[in-house]
Design a protein around this motif. Structure first.
Motif, PDB file in Angstrom:
ATOM      1  N   UNK A   1      -7.769   5.409  -3.937  1.00 22.79           N
ATOM      2  CA  UNK A   1      -7.189   4.097  -3.640  1.00 22.79           C
ATOM      3  C   UNK A   1      -5.667   4.136  -3.774  1.00 22.79           C
ATOM      4  N   UNK A   2      -5.176   4.793  -4.806  1.00 22.22           N
ATOM      5  CA  UNK A   2      -3.730   4.891  -4.998  1.00 22.22           C
ATOM      6  C   UNK A   2      -3.080   5.732  -3.906  1.00 22.22           C
ATOM      7  N   UNK A   3      -3.750   6.796  -3.466  1.00 24.21           N
ATOM      8  CA  UNK A   3      -3.226   7.589  -2.350  1.00 24.21           C
ATOM      9  C   UNK A   3      -3.132   6.731  -1.087  1.00 24.21           C
ATOM     10  N   UNK A   4      -4.127   5.888  -0.881  1.00 23.51           N
ATOM     11  CA  UNK A   4      -4.087   4.971   0.255  1.00 23.51           C
ATOM     12  C   UNK A   4      -2.910   4.018   0.165  1.00 23.51           C
ATOM     13  N   UNK A   5      -2.652   3.518  -1.021  1.00 20.62           N
ATOM     14  CA  UNK A   5      -1.512   2.610  -1.223  1.00 20.62           C
ATOM     15  C   UNK A   5      -0.183   3.343  -1.020  1.00 20.62           C
ATOM     16  N   UNK A   6      -0.115   4.600  -1.452  1.00 26.02           N
ATOM     17  CA  UNK A   6       1.090   5.410  -1.206  1.00 26.02           C
ATOM     18  C   UNK A   6       1.338   5.487   0.295  1.00 26.02           C
TER      19      UNK A   6
ATOM     20  N   UNK B   1       4.820   3.980   4.857  1.00 25.71           N
ATOM     21  CA  UNK B   1       4.869   3.596   6.274  1.00 25.71           C
ATOM     22  C   UNK B   1       5.514   2.220   6.439  1.00 25.71           C
ATOM     23  N   UNK B   2       6.253   1.796   5.418  1.00 24.30           N
ATOM     24  CA  UNK B   2       6.967   0.532   5.505  1.00 24.30           C
ATOM     25  C   UNK B   2       6.181  -0.681   5.064  1.00 24.30           C
ATOM     26  N   UNK B   3       5.097  -0.450   4.346  1.00 25.95           N
ATOM     27  CA  UNK B   3       4.271  -1.559   3.875  1.00 25.95           C
ATOM     28  C   UNK B   3       4.885  -2.254   2.678  1.00 25.95           C
ATOM     29  N   UNK B   4       4.083  -3.041   2.030  1.00 28.76           N
ATOM     30  CA  UNK B   4       4.551  -3.832   0.898  1.00 28.76           C
ATOM     31  C   UNK B   4       4.844  -2.988  -0.328  1.00 28.76           C
ATOM     32  N   UNK B   5       5.317  -3.624  -1.372  1.00 27.14           N
ATOM     33  CA  UNK B   5       5.664  -2.940  -2.609  1.00 27.14           C
ATOM     34  C   UNK B   5       4.490  -2.852  -3.560  1.00 27.14           C
ATOM     35  N   UNK B   6       4.790  -2.479  -4.780  1.00 26.26           N
ATOM     36  CA  UNK B   6       3.770  -2.356  -5.819  1.00 26.26           C
ATOM     37  C   UNK B   6       3.186  -3.730  -6.131  1.00 26.26           C
TER      38      UNK B   6
ATOM     39  N   UNK C   1       8.854   5.063  -2.101  1.00 24.54           N
ATOM     40  CA  UNK C   1       8.035   4.845  -3.295  1.00 24.54           C
ATOM     41  C   UNK C   1       8.868   4.334  -4.460  1.00 24.54           C
ATOM     42  N   UNK C   2      10.058   4.903  -4.635  1.00 24.31           N
ATOM     43  CA  UNK C   2      10.920   4.462  -5.729  1.00 24.31           C
ATOM     44  C   UNK C   2      11.366   3.013  -5.502  1.00 24.31           C
ATOM     45  N   UNK C   3      11.666   2.663  -4.264  1.00 21.06           N
ATOM     46  CA  UNK C   3      12.066   1.287  -3.948  1.00 21.06           C
ATOM     47  C   UNK C   3      10.937   0.317  -4.270  1.00 21.06           C
ATOM     48  N   UNK C   4       9.714   0.665  -3.864  1.00 21.44           N
ATOM     49  CA  UNK C   4       8.560  -0.195  -4.144  1.00 21.44           C
ATOM     50  C   UNK C   4       8.378  -0.373  -5.646  1.00 21.44           C
ATOM     51  N   UNK C   5       8.577   0.697  -6.377  1.00 20.54           N
ATOM     52  CA  UNK C   5       8.460   0.650  -7.831  1.00 20.54           C
ATOM     53  C   UNK C   5       9.563  -0.213  -8.447  1.00 20.54           C
TER      54      UNK C   5
ATOM     55  N   UNK D   1      -1.148  14.639   1.557  1.00 20.39           N
ATOM     56  CA  UNK D   1      -1.264  13.362   2.265  1.00 20.39           C
ATOM     57  C   UNK D   1      -0.003  13.056   3.055  1.00 20.39           C
ATOM     58  N   UNK D   2       1.153  13.295   2.472  1.00 19.72           N
ATOM     59  CA  UNK D   2       2.409  12.994   3.155  1.00 19.72           C
ATOM     60  C   UNK D   2       2.667  13.982   4.290  1.00 19.72           C
ATOM     61  N   UNK D   3       2.258  15.211   4.126  1.00 20.38           N
ATOM     62  CA  UNK D   3       2.401  16.201   5.191  1.00 20.38           C
ATOM     63  C   UNK D   3       1.518  15.824   6.389  1.00 20.38           C
ATOM     64  N   UNK D   4       0.289  15.395   6.100  1.00 25.53           N
ATOM     65  CA  UNK D   4      -0.649  15.038   7.157  1.00 25.53           C
ATOM     66  C   UNK D   4      -0.243  13.765   7.888  1.00 25.53           C
TER      67      UNK D   4
END
Length: 96
Positions: free
Chosen positions: A9-14, A19-24, A51-55, A91-94
């Protein structure tokens, strides 16, 4: 929820965040995103920044909820830093 289900689930959220989605959405996500950003910074600098921005957006509202990477592992939100790094890099490579 099992550790593997939480991890998926967390990988999905990453993926959503990079991809420009919402934050944490909560403390767990904010801390996991921050650790993820640090782990992938060398190979995926743009994703790391996202990821850092979302955090950071979350921590501006909840500054006392920031935890060390060790505490994130201790809480079971990440089972192992090397495993999480490998999963993130794959995941990020794919998705690139």
């Amino acid at each position: 929820m099992s550790a593997r289900m939480l991890e998926a689930a967390l990988l999905g959220r990453v993926g959503v965040v990079t991809k420009g989605g919402d934050g944490a959405q909560d403390q767990r996500e904010a801390n996991v995103f921050r650790v993820a950003a640090l782990l992938v910074r060398a190979r995926h600098p743009r994703s790391s920044r996202d990821l850092m921005t979302a955090s950071e957006l979350y921590f501006r509202q909840h500054p006392h909820q920031r935890l060390s990477a060790e505490d994130v592992v201790r809480k079971g939100w990440i089972t192992s830093l090397p495993r999480w790094r490998d999963l993130l890099n794959a995941a990020l490579r794919d998705s690139a």
